[in-house]
Design an enzyme around this catalytic site. Structure first.
Site, PDB file in Angstrom:
ATOM      1  N   LYS A 187       0.847  -1.195   0.000  1.00 27.08           N
ATOM      2  CA  LYS A 187       0.000   0.000   0.000  1.00 27.08           C
ATOM      3  C   LYS A 187       0.881   1.243   0.000  1.00 27.08           C
ATOM      4  O   LYS A 187       1.721   1.405   0.874  1.00 27.08           O
ATOM      5  CB  LYS A 187      -0.910  -0.030   1.232  1.00 27.08           C
ATOM      6  CG  LYS A 187      -1.734   1.225   1.466  1.00 27.08           C
ATOM      7  CD  LYS A 187      -1.166   1.999   2.638  1.00 27.08           C
ATOM      8  CE  LYS A 187      -1.973   3.270   2.881  1.00 27.08           C
ATOM      9  NZ  LYS A 187      -1.319   4.117   3.916  1.00 27.08           N
TER      10      LYS A 187
ATOM     11  N   HIS B  60       7.115 -13.552   1.185  1.00 23.77           N
ATOM     12  CA  HIS B  60       6.290 -14.383   2.063  1.00 23.77           C
ATOM     13  C   HIS B  60       5.709 -13.566   3.219  1.00 23.77           C
ATOM     14  O   HIS B  60       6.452 -13.110   4.091  1.00 23.77           O
ATOM     15  CB  HIS B  60       7.103 -15.524   2.703  1.00 23.77           C
ATOM     16  CG  HIS B  60       7.953 -16.303   1.753  1.00 23.77           C
ATOM     17  ND1 HIS B  60       7.443 -17.229   0.876  1.00 23.77           N
ATOM     18  CD2 HIS B  60       9.285 -16.286   1.545  1.00 23.77           C
ATOM     19  CE1 HIS B  60       8.445 -17.759   0.175  1.00 23.77           C
ATOM     20  NE2 HIS B  60       9.567 -17.201   0.559  1.00 23.77           N
TER      21      HIS B  60
ATOM     22  N   ALA C 123      10.758 -13.725   5.354  1.00 21.64           N
ATOM     23  CA  ALA C 123       9.389 -14.164   5.619  1.00 21.64           C
ATOM     24  C   ALA C 123       8.859 -13.548   6.912  1.00 21.64           C
ATOM     25  O   ALA C 123       9.511 -13.568   7.952  1.00 21.64           O
ATOM     26  CB  ALA C 123       9.342 -15.681   5.712  1.00 21.64           C
TER      27      ALA C 123
END
Length: 218
Positions: free
Chosen positions: A105, A117, A134
């Site tokens: 965003k 991830h 991740a």
């Protein structure tokens, strides 16, 4: 080391000319949406406007379960994998990986960035060949909702921004399950240990270790 030119090789992003107008990269956050809207119609025949104000390069691979919110640009040879959620105002460069369950965003991802991830990246800029391990994420709003200040040792730089995640320089490695607190700036070539809680400025070519100890790379 906080200046836009200190952190980023501006030739590695379609946003390069735009970013070059700002002394500090976080000053560019408020204009990302308009930048994408101006770039999109000029991209040429190698891009397809797959939905209104969503431009995807023909060589990009978009999973059928991914969501591409407007406006956004997805560059050449980039992968947007299953259940990725691009909320909008995302300029994603070429050869990037936006992985499963990743949320973007109001961001600029330079070329060759990997957020592969379970990452959240909001109100942030990630430099060339930077990588988020991740589960690592940017926190873009302070808990007390006050305006973000960049803290560089004793120096404090007010940004005037309520939403500001992280400025991540070129070639930065962020370890798994780390949190980059609002106003974090990580210099080129630095590495963050897994499960770190990072705030303030990390110098270039440094390692942020457990407990916030910072050492220079040898």
């Amino acid at each position: 080391m906080l200046k836009t030119s200190d952190l980023y090789d501006l030739s590695r992003s379609q946003a390069g000319s735009y970013l070059s107008a700002f002394d500090y990269p976080w000053q560019a956050l408020g204009g990302i949406k308009n930048l994408i809207l101006s770039l999109g119609p000029q991209l040429g025949e190698d891009y397809t406007e797959v939905s209104p104000q969503v431009w995807v390069h023909k060589s990009a691979v978009i999973a059928p379960t991914a969501y591409l919110g407007a406006p956004c640009i997805i560059g050449a040879d980039t992968q947007v994998r299953h259940c990725a959620f691009i909320r909008g105002s995302a300029l994603v460069g070429k050869n990037c990986v936006v992985g499963n369950s990743v949320e973007l965003k109001n961001v600029i991802l330079f070329d060759n960035v990997q957020v592969p991830h379970y990452n959240y990246v909001g109100d942030s800029i990630l430099g060339y060949k930077s990588h988020m391990g991740a589960g690592s994420l940017t926190s873009n709003v302070k808990s007390d909702k006050t305006l973000v200040v960049v803290k560089n040792g004793q120096e404090q730089l007010p940004t005037g921004l309520k939403k500001f995640g992280a400025m991540v320089g070129d070639f930065v490695e962020v370890g798994c399950n780390s949190v980059l607190n609002p106003g974090t700036v990580i210099g080129r070539g630095s590495s963050i240990y897994p499960t770190s809680c990072v705030r303030g400025v990390v110098p270039p070519d440094s390692i942020w270790k457990t407990g916030g100890v910072v050492v220079k790379k040898v």
